[in-house]
Design an enzyme around this catalytic site. Sequence first.
Site, PDB file in Angstrom:
ATOM      1  N   ASP A  72       0.433  -0.742  -0.363  1.00 23.12           N
ATOM      2  CA  ASP A  72      -0.306  -0.115  -0.259  1.00 23.12           C
ATOM      3  C   ASP A  72       1.104   0.999  -0.008  1.00 23.12           C
ATOM      4  OD1 ASP A  72      -2.162  -1.231  -0.035  1.00 23.12           O
ATOM      5  OD2 ASP A  72      -2.422  -1.422   2.088  1.00 23.12           O
ATOM      6  N   LYS A  73       0.603   2.547  -0.600  1.00 22.63           N
ATOM      7  CA  LYS A  73       1.482   3.502  -0.770  1.00 22.63           C
ATOM      8  C   LYS A  73       1.741   3.637   0.816  1.00 22.63           C
ATOM      9  CE  LYS A  73       0.895   8.098  -2.215  1.00 22.63           C
ATOM     10  NZ  LYS A  73      -0.118   9.731  -2.656  1.00 22.63           N
TER      11      LYS A  73
END
Length: 261
Positions: A72-73
């Site tokens: 995930d970012k």
Amino acid sequence: MSIESDTENTGIDNDSANPIEIIYEDEFLVAINKEAGLLVHRSWLDKGETRFAMQLTRDAVGCHVFPVHRLDKPTSGVLLFAKSPSVARSLNEAFTDHQVTKQYLAVVRGYMTEQGTIDYALSFKRDAIADKLADLDKPAQEAVTHWQSLAQIELPFAVSKKHDTSRYSLVRLTPETGRKHQLRRHMRHLFHHIVGDTSHGDGRHNRFFRTQYDCARMLLHAQTLALSHPVTAEPLRLTAGLDSQWLRILEEFDWVESAKG
């Protein structure tokens, strides 16, 4: 013979002026320590972003690279790329067949028990843009996460109105499956939200860490990745060090030794 990445158990602050930190490279693979806030590749969900892990890694090693898994970012840590489509296919099969062990560090609210497993199926979560053509009637998918509590602390701050103090745990999370936002959603289901998670976390604790410890990131880090090399079959263990915000929390809470992989 076991191959280990150069940053194994250093605990060193990896913030630097370099555009990307390579922790392992050979003629077939390259692994980086992805910083929090960096997208793996271009996405319609973040049209304003100009830096992407895949492009930065390609530029650093001088050849095309192929992603074989995702972070995930807001999650930092070990991110592995293949240097050819054939090696990428082999690695994709290894991830699909659960032949890769992933271990994460996280700071969560509350005291978690010493160890345990959550087996809780996760329903499909649709992104308005990325998943606009996806089947919305998918059944919930099996999702399993193991945890180990590494350290705990009680702070003399009333983050919620119910308690005069606040408790936190440093945990190691080992997912068996790789569902979307699995660790974040599993910790929320257990009411041990990951600190700094703005989608599945607790805003009161997020704000407390921002104001008290100047920590604005989500405290979830992909610390190690263990697998068999897709070409040589030798054991490969990749470890990513922690950034300055993580280290500041570990030092403040006296958790440095507990966090070592």
